[in-house]
Write a protein that holds these residues in place. Structure first.
Motif, PDB file in Angstrom:
ATOM      1  N   HIS A 349       0.824  -1.210   0.000  1.00  0.00           N
ATOM      2  CA  HIS A 349       0.000   0.000   0.000  1.00  0.00           C
ATOM      3  C   HIS A 349       0.865   1.269   0.000  1.00  0.00           C
ATOM      4  O   HIS A 349       0.512   2.264  -0.641  1.00  0.00           O
ATOM      5  N   SER A 350       1.982   1.238   0.732  1.00  0.00           N
ATOM      6  CA  SER A 350       2.825   2.440   0.813  1.00  0.00           C
ATOM      7  C   SER A 350       3.533   2.722  -0.511  1.00  0.00           C
ATOM      8  O   SER A 350       3.609   3.875  -0.951  1.00  0.00           O
ATOM      9  N   THR A 351       4.052   1.672  -1.151  1.00  0.00           N
ATOM     10  CA  THR A 351       4.776   1.890  -2.417  1.00  0.00           C
ATOM     11  C   THR A 351       3.823   2.160  -3.584  1.00  0.00           C
ATOM     12  O   THR A 351       4.214   2.806  -4.559  1.00  0.00           O
ATOM     13  N   PHE A 352       2.586   1.683  -3.483  1.00  0.00           N
ATOM     14  CA  PHE A 352       1.605   1.933  -4.552  1.00  0.00           C
ATOM     15  C   PHE A 352       1.235   3.416  -4.622  1.00  0.00           C
ATOM     16  O   PHE A 352       0.748   3.893  -5.642  1.00  0.00           O
ATOM     17  N   THR A 353       1.491   4.146  -3.534  1.00  0.00           N
ATOM     18  CA  THR A 353       1.198   5.585  -3.507  1.00  0.00           C
ATOM     19  C   THR A 353       1.933   6.316  -4.625  1.00  0.00           C
ATOM     20  O   THR A 353       1.385   7.237  -5.248  1.00  0.00           O
ATOM     21  N   ALA A 354       3.176   5.913  -4.914  1.00  0.00           N
ATOM     22  CA  ALA A 354       3.947   6.555  -5.997  1.00  0.00           C
ATOM     23  C   ALA A 354       3.267   6.359  -7.345  1.00  0.00           C
ATOM     24  O   ALA A 354       3.205   7.298  -8.169  1.00  0.00           O
ATOM     25  N   ASN A 355       2.723   5.166  -7.595  1.00  0.00           N
ATOM     26  CA  ASN A 355       2.015   4.903  -8.855  1.00  0.00           C
ATOM     27  C   ASN A 355       0.758   5.757  -8.974  1.00  0.00           C
ATOM     28  O   ASN A 355       0.435   6.271 -10.047  1.00  0.00           O
ATOM     29  N   VAL A 356       0.045   5.878  -7.854  1.00  0.00           N
ATOM     30  CA  VAL A 356      -1.188   6.683  -7.856  1.00  0.00           C
ATOM     31  C   VAL A 356      -0.853   8.146  -8.124  1.00  0.00           C
ATOM     32  O   VAL A 356      -1.549   8.831  -8.890  1.00  0.00           O
ATOM     33  N   LEU A 357       0.216   8.643  -7.519  1.00  0.00           N
ATOM     34  CA  LEU A 357       0.623  10.032  -7.730  1.00  0.00           C
ATOM     35  C   LEU A 357       1.004  10.282  -9.186  1.00  0.00           C
ATOM     36  O   LEU A 357       0.659  11.317  -9.769  1.00  0.00           O
ATOM     37  N   TYR A 358       1.722   9.337  -9.771  1.00  0.00           N
ATOM     38  CA  TYR A 358       2.148   9.510 -11.155  1.00  0.00           C
ATOM     39  C   TYR A 358       0.967   9.469 -12.128  1.00  0.00           C
ATOM     40  O   TYR A 358       1.000  10.131 -13.179  1.00  0.00           O
ATOM     41  N   GLY A 359      -0.084   8.745 -11.774  1.00  0.00           N
ATOM     42  CA  GLY A 359      -1.232   8.614 -12.667  1.00  0.00           C
ATOM     43  C   GLY A 359      -2.397   9.519 -12.342  1.00  0.00           C
ATOM     44  O   GLY A 359      -3.526   9.265 -12.753  1.00  0.00           O
ATOM     45  N   CYS A 360      -2.145  10.592 -11.592  1.00  0.00           N
ATOM     46  CA  CYS A 360      -3.262  11.452 -11.141  1.00  0.00           C
ATOM     47  C   CYS A 360      -3.521  12.631 -12.075  1.00  0.00           C
ATOM     48  O   CYS A 360      -4.118  13.626 -11.651  1.00  0.00           O
ATOM     49  N   GLN A 361      -3.059  12.579 -13.304  1.00  0.00           N
ATOM     50  CA  GLN A 361      -3.249  13.647 -14.307  1.00  0.00           C
ATOM     51  C   GLN A 361      -2.553  14.945 -13.882  1.00  0.00           C
ATOM     52  O   GLN A 361      -3.084  16.042 -14.039  1.00  0.00           O
ATOM     53  N   TRP A 362      -1.330  14.789 -13.359  1.00  0.00           N
ATOM     54  CA  TRP A 362      -0.574  15.965 -12.918  1.00  0.00           C
ATOM     55  C   TRP A 362      -0.155  16.878 -14.079  1.00  0.00           C
ATOM     56  O   TRP A 362       0.151  18.050 -13.874  1.00  0.00           O
ATOM     57  N   GLU A 363      -0.155  16.317 -15.313  1.00  0.00           N
ATOM     58  CA  GLU A 363       0.311  17.109 -16.449  1.00  0.00           C
ATOM     59  C   GLU A 363      -0.658  18.224 -16.825  1.00  0.00           C
ATOM     60  O   GLU A 363      -0.290  19.194 -17.495  1.00  0.00           O
ATOM     61  N   GLY A 364      -1.912  18.126 -16.395  1.00  0.00           N
ATOM     62  CA  GLY A 364      -2.888  19.161 -16.691  1.00  0.00           C
ATOM     63  C   GLY A 364      -4.284  18.673 -16.414  1.00  0.00           C
ATOM     64  O   GLY A 364      -4.522  17.485 -16.223  1.00  0.00           O
ATOM     65  N   SER A 365      -5.270  19.585 -16.321  1.00  0.00           N
ATOM     66  CA  SER A 365      -6.647  19.189 -15.993  1.00  0.00           C
ATOM     67  C   SER A 365      -7.632  20.170 -16.604  1.00  0.00           C
ATOM     68  O   SER A 365      -7.255  21.192 -17.171  1.00  0.00           O
ATOM     69  N   GLU A 366      -8.900  19.829 -16.452  1.00  0.00           N
ATOM     70  CA  GLU A 366      -9.962  20.693 -16.965  1.00  0.00           C
ATOM     71  C   GLU A 366     -10.799  21.207 -15.806  1.00  0.00           C
ATOM     72  O   GLU A 366     -11.060  20.472 -14.861  1.00  0.00           O
ATOM     73  N   HIS A 367     -11.211  22.452 -15.873  1.00  0.00           N
ATOM     74  CA  HIS A 367     -12.168  22.945 -14.869  1.00  0.00           C
ATOM     75  C   HIS A 367     -13.576  22.818 -15.449  1.00  0.00           C
ATOM     76  O   HIS A 367     -13.780  22.250 -16.522  1.00  0.00           O
ATOM     77  N   CYS A 368     -14.536  23.362 -14.764  1.00  0.00           N
ATOM     78  CA  CYS A 368     -15.934  23.076 -15.110  1.00  0.00           C
ATOM     79  C   CYS A 368     -16.337  23.619 -16.482  1.00  0.00           C
ATOM     80  O   CYS A 368     -17.309  23.185 -17.060  1.00  0.00           O
ATOM     81  N   ASN A 369     -15.595  24.606 -17.026  1.00  0.00           N
ATOM     82  CA  ASN A 369     -15.907  25.108 -18.364  1.00  0.00           C
ATOM     83  C   ASN A 369     -15.182  24.318 -19.439  1.00  0.00           C
ATOM     84  O   ASN A 369     -15.146  24.738 -20.594  1.00  0.00           O
ATOM     85  N   HIS A 370     -14.559  23.177 -19.022  1.00  0.00           N
ATOM     86  CA  HIS A 370     -13.843  22.292 -19.939  1.00  0.00           C
ATOM     87  C   HIS A 370     -12.693  23.000 -20.648  1.00  0.00           C
ATOM     88  O   HIS A 370     -12.396  22.740 -21.807  1.00  0.00           O
TER      89      HIS A 370
END
Length: 431
Positions: A349-370
């Motif tokens: 569970h502790s090491t899987f945190t790194a995978n979750v962080l890398y896959g959390c769309q850190w490169e960019g996101s959309e707000h409510c107006n898309h």
């Protein structure tokens, strides 16, 4: 006398596994401090008559276990030339030594134990009232410890009851020598009167009960702590996945990008704070339990070997003794597996945190107006440091000698088999 640990700032009391009752009965539960006040709950000082009596009882339990081990050790040294008797006696003697160390460790580290429970109640535990599916799964995982408790309870019942069955149906009430729960040599004659025999039987039986109940109670609370720590990691992963979800438009207007970055940064700071709390608790957990885990792993390999040797080589054995050894080896292996499996779960569970962080769309996101927005450098730097931190596994060690994991479990079983093979070859060579 035992104050209640509170969940954060609420009036909800921490619900510990029912097995912890035995730690209280054995004198191993931490008493409140001199000026006890936990989350507004006032309790009696441990300088009171109750606290003094409880401390005296705790030392009596430790002394009774130590004295019983001495009686068993005397029998062991007297029969060292007989490999069958020696291995049979080592099973109970080593189990006693393991839990004598546990009782002594709990008694001498009351303050650390109390602080550990307090931190768990404040930062890790999840009450049922949250109606969280992760909390429900944590409670379900604790059923494993009830199975282990049942096996160990059957074991001590057999050790205490089977000699009485032998007394009535094999030895007879008129015989001079009478059986005890374990093979022992006494500095006095326990057979000189029925009073001496009964008192000695009760004394040694209760010492054995304290040994076994301490084993499953302490393992249960250890598993309880790790199970809910893993649950907190899962909650952390859920929050990370929501880190870059849509952000509501700033009602005051202004730059949407700036507002979105501030919201995401605040979310990330809360995640980092929670992650640090989980790591700090895991470090405190390891610091408290690692000495007894080292003794546990060392003795477990010897116990499994010797009990297996008794089952394989035992001839003309009383059927009750045969069943007893079957339950014994099942308990020893299951106890070791449960500990290692929980340690392995914490690692994953502790090491899987790194995978979750890398896959959390850190490169960019959309707000409510898309509208697509690039994540700020500040947030990306925080994420990089958090990923680096998460790549270092949170683990429980046996005093830094071995990491508690399924790999350790297989290594101990392999060592036990090596000991068993050596012991069996020595036995057949001498035969």
């Amino acid at each position: 006398m035992f104050y209640k640990y509170r969940y954060r700032d609420s009036h909800i009391s921490l619900r510990l596994p029912v097995q912890c009752t035995w730690l209280k009965l054995n004198g191993s539960w931490p008493l409140p401090p001199l000026t006890a006040s936990t989350n507004g709950y006032k309790s009696k000082s441990n300088s009171s008559i109750f606290g003094i009596a409880y401390t005296v009882w705790a030392w009596y339990v430790i002394t009774s276990v130590g004295v019983t081990i001495c009686y068993q050790s005397a029998f062991l040294f007297k029969n060292l030339s007989d490999i069958i008797i020696t291995t049979e006696n080592c099973c109970t003697t080593f189990m006693g030594v393991l839990n004598f160390v546990r009782l002594l460790h709990l008694r001498l580290n009351q303050r650390k134990f109390r602080k550990l429970i307090e931190q768990f109640a404040l930062e890790i535990w999840m009450p049922e009232s949250l109606n969280n599916p992760i909390e429900a799964e944590c409670r379900k995982r604790m059923n494993t410890f009830y199975i282990m408790t049942g096996l160990l309870s059957c074991l001590i019942i057999m050790y205490c009851v089977l000699p009485l069955i032998e007394l009535f149906f094999t030895f007879g009430l008129d015989s001079y020598e009478k059986p005890f729960p374990y093979k022992m040599v006494f500095p006095y004659d326990p057979y000189s009167s029925w009073t001496r025999y009964v008192l000695t039987y009760i004394f040694t039986s209760y010492a054995g009960i304290c040994v076994v109940t301490t084993l499953f109670a302490e393992d249960s609370i250890f598993g309880f702590f790790i199970t809910y720590t893993c649950g907190q990691f899962r909650l952390l992963h859920e929050n990370i996945n929501k880190l870059f979800t849509e952000v509501k438009v700033n009602p005051r207007g202004g730059d949407i990008w700036d507002f979105t970055q501030r919201v995401q940064l605040n979310r990330l700071k809360r995640i980092i704070d929670k992650h640090n709390k989980i790591i700090r608790f895991a470090q405190r957990l390891e610091d408290f339990f690692n000495p007894i885990l080292l003794v546990n792993l060392m003795i477990s390999s010897i116990l499994i070997c010797m009990v297996g040797f008794q089952i394989i080589t035992g001839k003309n054995m009383f059927i009750g003794d045969y069943v007893k050894f079957i339950v014994y080896i099942s308990s020893a292996i299951s106890q070791l597996y449960v500990l290692c499996e929980n340690g392995d779960a914490l690692l994953k569970h502790s090491t899987f945190t790194a995978n979750v962080l890398y896959g959390c769309q850190w490169e960019g996101s959309e707000h409510c107006n898309h509208v697509y927005t690039v994540t700020s450098k500040q947030i990306q730097n925080h994420l990089r440091f958090m990923i680096l931190c998460s790549q270092q596994p949170v683990k429980i060690t046996a005093y830094k000698f071995s990491t508690l994991s399924l790999q350790s479990f297989t290594a101990i079983l392999s060592t036990s088999m090596s000991y068993f093979t050596l012991l069996r070859s020595l036995y057949y060579d001498n035969k």
